[in-house]
Write a protein that holds these residues in place. Structure first.
Motif, mmCIF file in Angstrom:
data_model
loop_
_atom_site.group_PDB
_atom_site.id
_atom_site.type_symbol
_atom_site.label_atom_id
_atom_site.label_comp_id
_atom_site.label_asym_id
_atom_site.label_seq_id
_atom_site.Cartn_x
_atom_site.Cartn_y
_atom_site.Cartn_z
ATOM 1 N N LEU A 45 0.421 -0.695 -0.235
ATOM 2 C CA LEU A 45 0.195 0.053 0.143
ATOM 3 C C LEU A 45 1.110 0.942 0.093
ATOM 4 N N ALA A 46 0.048 2.269 -0.650
ATOM 5 C CA ALA A 46 0.619 3.923 -0.499
ATOM 6 C C ALA A 46 0.529 4.082 1.169
ATOM 7 N N GLU A 47 1.908 5.080 1.173
ATOM 8 C CA GLU A 47 1.819 5.673 2.790
ATOM 9 C C GLU A 47 0.044 6.185 3.071
ATOM 10 N N ALA A 48 -0.445 7.119 1.839
ATOM 11 C CA ALA A 48 -1.289 8.174 2.290
ATOM 12 C C ALA A 48 -2.610 7.222 2.733
ATOM 13 N N LEU A 49 -2.425 5.829 2.133
ATOM 14 C CA LEU A 49 -3.722 4.921 1.891
ATOM 15 C C LEU A 49 -3.280 4.668 3.837
ATOM 16 N N ILE A 50 -2.672 4.260 4.366
ATOM 17 C CA ILE A 50 -2.659 4.110 5.667
ATOM 18 C C ILE A 50 -3.730 4.024 6.096
ATOM 19 N N PRO A 51 -4.125 5.619 7.381
ATOM 20 C CA PRO A 51 -5.326 5.314 7.626
ATOM 21 C C PRO A 51 -6.930 4.484 7.122
ATOM 22 N N ARG A 52 -6.870 4.941 5.685
ATOM 23 C CA ARG A 52 -8.132 4.072 5.496
ATOM 24 C C ARG A 52 -7.719 2.464 5.840
ATOM 25 N N LEU A 53 -6.833 2.312 5.295
ATOM 26 C CA LEU A 53 -6.877 0.691 5.633
ATOM 27 C C LEU A 53 -6.843 0.473 6.725
ATOM 28 N N GLN A 54 -6.888 0.887 7.796
ATOM 29 C CA GLN A 54 -6.436 0.467 9.545
ATOM 30 C C GLN A 54 -6.811 -0.672 10.159
ATOM 31 N N PRO A 55 -8.382 -1.020 9.528
ATOM 32 C CA PRO A 55 -8.683 -2.618 10.046
ATOM 33 C C PRO A 55 -8.797 -3.609 8.863
ATOM 34 N N LEU A 56 -7.921 -3.382 8.373
ATOM 35 C CA LEU A 56 -7.202 -4.148 6.802
ATOM 36 C C LEU A 56 -6.067 -4.513 7.658
ATOM 37 N N LEU A 57 -4.879 -3.006 8.102
ATOM 38 C CA LEU A 57 -3.620 -3.729 8.084
ATOM 39 C C LEU A 57 -3.863 -4.309 9.916
ATOM 40 N N LYS A 58 -4.788 -3.903 11.121
ATOM 41 C CA LYS A 58 -4.484 -4.364 12.103
ATOM 42 C C LYS A 58 -4.912 -6.423 11.945
ATOM 43 N N TRP A 59 -5.784 -6.548 10.411
ATOM 44 C CA TRP A 59 -6.302 -7.957 11.234
ATOM 45 C C TRP A 59 -4.745 -8.101 10.844
ATOM 46 N N CYS A 60 -3.801 -7.663 9.327
ATOM 47 C CA CYS A 60 -2.683 -8.609 8.945
ATOM 48 C C CYS A 60 -1.215 -9.111 9.951
ATOM 49 N N VAL A 61 -1.755 -7.945 10.919
ATOM 50 C CA VAL A 61 -0.291 -7.383 12.172
ATOM 51 C C VAL A 61 -1.170 -9.041 12.431
ATOM 52 N N ALA A 62 -2.350 -9.168 13.617
ATOM 53 C CA ALA A 62 -3.023 -10.082 14.015
ATOM 54 C C ALA A 62 -2.946 -11.806 13.628
ATOM 55 N N ASN A 63 -2.940 -11.227 12.358
ATOM 56 C CA ASN A 63 -2.729 -13.079 11.613
ATOM 57 C C ASN A 63 -1.650 -13.167 10.770
ATOM 58 N N ARG A 64 -0.511 -12.504 11.659
ATOM 59 C CA ARG A 64 0.239 -12.682 10.614
ATOM 60 C C ARG A 64 1.042 -12.486 9.272
ATOM 61 N N VAL A 65 0.314 -12.082 8.588
ATOM 62 C CA VAL A 65 -0.071 -11.744 6.688
ATOM 63 C C VAL A 65 0.882 -10.420 6.783
ATOM 64 N N GLY A 66 2.157 -10.694 5.797
ATOM 65 C CA GLY A 66 3.251 -9.734 5.997
ATOM 66 C C GLY A 66 2.283 -7.794 5.144
ATOM 67 N N TYR A 67 2.355 -7.073 5.247
ATOM 68 C CA TYR A 67 2.013 -5.946 5.095
ATOM 69 C C TYR A 67 3.233 -4.507 4.327
ATOM 70 N N ARG A 68 2.765 -4.135 3.281
ATOM 71 C CA ARG A 68 4.719 -3.342 2.993
ATOM 72 C C ARG A 68 4.306 -1.844 2.521
ATOM 73 N N VAL A 69 4.638 -0.752 3.257
ATOM 74 C CA VAL A 69 4.138 0.342 2.454
ATOM 75 C C VAL A 69 5.436 0.507 1.442
ATOM 76 N N VAL A 70 4.969 1.360 0.172
ATOM 77 C CA VAL A 70 5.639 1.067 -0.907
ATOM 78 C C VAL A 70 5.361 2.236 -1.846
ATOM 79 N N GLU A 71 6.390 3.034 -2.760
ATOM 80 C CA GLU A 71 6.447 3.890 -4.053
ATOM 81 C C GLU A 71 5.499 3.666 -4.543
#
Length: 257
Positions: A45-71
């Motif tokens: 994901l782009a850094e600008a989308l971090i706020p909008r994707l918070q539920p997805l990112l929290k789920w990724c952390v809880a379930n050990r699914v990788g995510y990466r902020v990229v350009e």
């Protein structure tokens, strides 16, 4: 009653398994997260989308699914498109349902399906899926059709791909018999010579058969149908493309229920 109805060099490669699909587009990724999050394998994901994707990112952390902020350039390469809308996800592909299973679980009452005979353009498929989701229709894929959901189709569908049952047919004559046995009428859609699609009496259970824009549907399949329908117009253009025609036909069926 109205009918009702998923930045190293290695990361830049397309999803490597035939069991995976690389989705892009905010609504497409959010729809998979809402319906089948367990199929998500990695998120970019782009850094600008971090706020909008918070539920997805929290789920990724809880379930050990990788995510990466990229350009931006990375997202463009990952999606193979500039229309990535700031997020890309690798997810497990959902296999089409067998026709028997779809019919077995189908609720009583009105139902509509789209038999795609030769449709292959991913943008057309995406637009068809968006209309099918809006009007509560399923998509039927011929036995040997290579057509399947792609990242481009899912983005165009704007989340609709997750709401539409995709069904794999068996042998054509068996499929027709099974559909008729479940109370469906079959309507061939033709450019010329069919009954007015706006005036024809449509059965509450209906399969529209849609061919590609070049050759149309197979003559044998058209011959097996109960109805032949054409969409009237001014004649300023020869016809609507298959995605636009689908939206018109589904709206007419839906209005009649």
């Amino acid at each position: 009653m109205r009918p009702s109805g998923n930045a190293g060099r290695t990361d830049m490669a397309k999803a490597g398994s035939t069991d995976e699909i690389r989705l892009h587009g905010f609504n497409a990724v959010q729809a998979v997260f809402a319906r089948r999050p367990e199929t998500i394998r990695k998120v970019y994901l782009a850094e600008a989308l971090i706020p909008r994707l918070q539920p997805l990112l929290k789920w990724c952390v809880a379930n050990r699914v990788g995510y990466r902020v990229v350009e931006e350039d990375d997202l463009r390469r990952l999606a193979a498109s500039s229309h990535h809308e700031g997020v890309v996800a690798d997810v497990l592909r959902e296999a089409p349902l067998p026709l028997t299973a779809w019919l077995r679980d189908l609720a009583e009452g009105p139902a509509c399906a789209l038999w795609l005979d030769g449709v292959g353009n991913p943008h057309n498929l995406g637009a068809i899926l968006r209309s099918a989701a809006n009007f509560g229709a399923a998509v039927l894929l011929p036995k040997h059709s290579p057509l399947q959901l792609s990242g481009a189709a899912a983005r165009v569908a704007e989340g609709g791909a997750e709401a539409v049952p995709m069904v794999r047919l068996g042998r054509e004559d068996n499929a027709i018999a099974q559909l008729r046995g479940a109370g469906f009428g079959l309507a061939a859609t033709v450019v010329d010579g069919g009954d007015d699609a706006f005036a024809a009496a449509l059965p509450s259970r209906l399969v529209y058969i849609l061919g590609n824009e070049g050759e149309g549907m197979s003559p044998a399949l058209a011959e097996a149908c109960d109805l032949r329908l054409s969409i009237p117009g001014t004649g300023a253009v020869e016809s609507l493309n298959v995605a636009a025609a689908t939206a018109v036909l589904l709206a007419q069926w839906y209005r009649a229920q």
